[in-house]
Design an enzyme around this catalytic site. Structure first.
Site, PDB file in Angstrom:
ATOM      1  N   ASP A  22       0.730  -1.245  -0.067  1.00 61.66           N
ATOM      2  CA  ASP A  22       0.018  -0.002   0.126  1.00 61.66           C
ATOM      3  C   ASP A  22       1.059   1.115  -0.036  1.00 61.66           C
ATOM      4  O   ASP A  22       1.948   1.285  -0.393  1.00 61.66           O
ATOM      5  CB  ASP A  22      -0.854  -0.159   1.210  1.00 61.66           C
ATOM      6  CG  ASP A  22      -0.138  -0.296   2.531  1.00 61.66           C
ATOM      7  OD1 ASP A  22       0.836   0.122   2.697  1.00 61.66           O
ATOM      8  OD2 ASP A  22      -0.843  -0.950   3.334  1.00 61.66           O
ATOM      9  N   SER A  23       0.389   2.502   0.581  1.00 61.99           N
ATOM     10  CA  SER A  23       1.193   3.588   0.526  1.00 61.99           C
ATOM     11  C   SER A  23       2.399   3.392   1.364  1.00 61.99           C
ATOM     12  O   SER A  23       3.292   4.314   0.833  1.00 61.99           O
ATOM     13  CB  SER A  23       0.441   4.723   1.217  1.00 61.99           C
ATOM     14  OG  SER A  23       0.007   4.330   2.384  1.00 61.99           O
ATOM     15  N   ILE A  24       2.584   2.589   2.445  1.00 62.36           N
ATOM     16  CA  ILE A  24       3.921   2.580   2.815  1.00 62.36           C
ATOM     17  C   ILE A  24       4.892   1.925   1.783  1.00 62.36           C
ATOM     18  O   ILE A  24       6.230   2.282   1.882  1.00 62.36           O
ATOM     19  CB  ILE A  24       3.939   1.804   4.100  1.00 62.36           C
ATOM     20  CG1 ILE A  24       2.538   2.595   5.076  1.00 62.36           C
ATOM     21  CG2 ILE A  24       5.338   1.883   4.963  1.00 62.36           C
ATOM     22  CD1 ILE A  24       2.233   1.684   6.284  1.00 62.36           C
ATOM     23  N   HIS A  59       2.277   6.962   8.578  1.00 66.37           N
ATOM     24  CA  HIS A  59       3.195   6.322   7.480  1.00 66.37           C
ATOM     25  C   HIS A  59       4.677   6.727   8.151  1.00 66.37           C
ATOM     26  O   HIS A  59       4.648   7.225   9.213  1.00 66.37           O
ATOM     27  CB  HIS A  59       3.124   7.354   6.475  1.00 66.37           C
ATOM     28  CG  HIS A  59       2.043   7.290   5.647  1.00 66.37           C
ATOM     29  ND1 HIS A  59       0.497   7.835   5.981  1.00 66.37           N
ATOM     30  CD2 HIS A  59       1.514   6.462   4.576  1.00 66.37           C
ATOM     31  CE1 HIS A  59      -0.318   7.278   5.174  1.00 66.37           C
ATOM     32  NE2 HIS A  59       0.437   6.399   4.258  1.00 66.37           N
TER      33      HIS A  59
END
Lengths: 279, 279
Positions: free
Chosen positions: A10-12, A228
């Site tokens: 995902d975004s990480i 994050h």
């Protein structure tokens, strides 16, 4: 053709090539040995990741990746009945989806090394501060955007981050600040489920949720917005992943360079070195 | 299969995925749009690069890169008769080699965007300080290496950098410090030759040598050892390359995402978004 290491998450994962990012550090470590390929999808959970699986990892590939990291769960663990509800995936489905992803990769290549990474811990206070900041930012951006092109106004900030914040506020508005959309406790349950799944199907795992919380002050040291990663947080992911790659026989130090080291090239007879060593 | 942007060059390319690196920043900018592929070869000049050309850019590739940066010259410009003489390439040969590289790439794909990057300026004082540091480091490392594993001793430093320093000193010893192996003036002639060649064959160029010297204090602001780049130096390369990619119609902002943005996914009917948008 160079072998590949794929970072799927995902975004990480998507943000892992930013300043101090764990993906960039892996690419640097495997330079001249393997290509580190970024397949990060901000906001995605394991349910949506399944739609990408056959596109990113085609079953008939002649050169499947030698290793893949699978790093989902931060969005699956979003709470039902809160602002990020649409990303929520029940914990049993999360486990089942991770299994499906791993089984597909094993079908692509039985020798691929697979590492499941748990979501990092969540700092609820950090998330709240971020939501407040996003709100004030959104108001300011709204004031300006009728007067000048937004892209000029935000030259000094990361435009992607702005986009996410604007999306976030326009989707969730005031409610975003009232109740946490994720808690550390629930995310911890997803982390345990991830580690259990890895054990059950015999692949490696990094328990990032536990590892980060071993350090005092992890909330600000490792997390930039409660979810994050800071550069220090990225360093933890890098260290844990490289440790597993080393255990799995994928140590960059033991892999040959693709072409001769420059010191091996005889300036008067360069052909010699290249005839001997071109992988 | 995702389109590729290849970074082909010497150590300044090889190191471009380190902390703050220009390569990592490009990979981040093109995330979900194109893969940024690292092909950096420390110590290489354009003569040796020619041996790699057909391996890295096979003429029959069905999916050649959409863009390539070619970043050589720092080693070609090493002075004849000095410690790095073996890397020296006469300036006319340098131009001819750049032409050969570009023509090969144009044969691989007439639509490939090609950017020649000149070597950065050289700070002779910085190179001298580096040579002195390397010497003291080499002596210290020699004292320790019989007592404990070198890899333990150098946990706190970049092992690659150590390797280069040890190689450097073992190759050149005391002489390394006496005379500069590169001068800014001569490197500037190679930079001009690079820009001229780009004009002659109709490809883009970044005159990094001139650009960096527009800023006061460029010697320490942009160069870490008189030759390689600091994070600020990396930022200049990133900005200049992205500016050209934008001009060339390769703006990341205008390229479609590979899969739906998460906000476009209907949680109750995720299939819909994926049926519409899977590149």
């Amino acid at each position: 053709m160079r072998r590949q290491v794929v970072l799927f998450g995902d975004s990480i994962t998507e943000q892992s090539f930013r300043q101090g990012g764990w993906g960039a550090a892996l690419a640097n470590a495997y330079s001249r040995k393997a290509d580190v390929v970024l397949r990060g999808y901000g906001g995605y959970n394991t349910k949506w990741a399944l739609f990408l699986l056959h596109h990113i990892f085609p079953p008939d590939s002649a050169r499947p990746p030698i290793a893949t990291t699978i790093f989902f769960g931060a969005n699956d663990a979003a709470l039902s009945g809160r602002t990020s509800e649409r990303q929520h995936v029940p914990i049993e489905d999360y486990k089942q989806n991770l299994r499906k992803i791993v089984l597909h990769l094993k079908e692509c290549s039985p020798t691929m090394q697979i590492v499941l990474i748990t979501p990092p811990p969540v700092c609820e206070e950090g998330r709240h501060a971020y939501a407040k900041y996003s709100k004030s930012f959104f108001v300011t951006a709204n004031v300006y955007k009728n007067n000048l092109a937004l892209s000029h106004y935000v030259d000094w900030i990361d435009q992607t981050a702005l986009y996410c914040r604007v999306m976030y506020l326009s989707l969730y508005g005031e409610n975003a600040m009232k109740f946490p959309e994720r808690t550390n406790e629930v995310t911890g349950q997803y982390a345990s489920a991830c580690v259990e799944t890895a054990k059950e199907i015999g692949v490696f795992s990094v328990d990032l949720w536990s590892k980060m919380q071993e350090t005092d002050g992890w909330q600000k040291k490792f997390l930039s917005d409660g979810l994050h990663l800071t550069p220090d947080g990225n360093a933890i992911v890098y260290q844990e992943v490289i440790k597993i790659f080393n255990e799995a026989g994928l140590s960059a130090d033991n892999m040959p360079l693709d072409f001769p080291h420059h010191s091996e090239i005889d300036a008067k007879n360069p052909e010699g070195a290249f005839q001997q060593k071109c992988f």
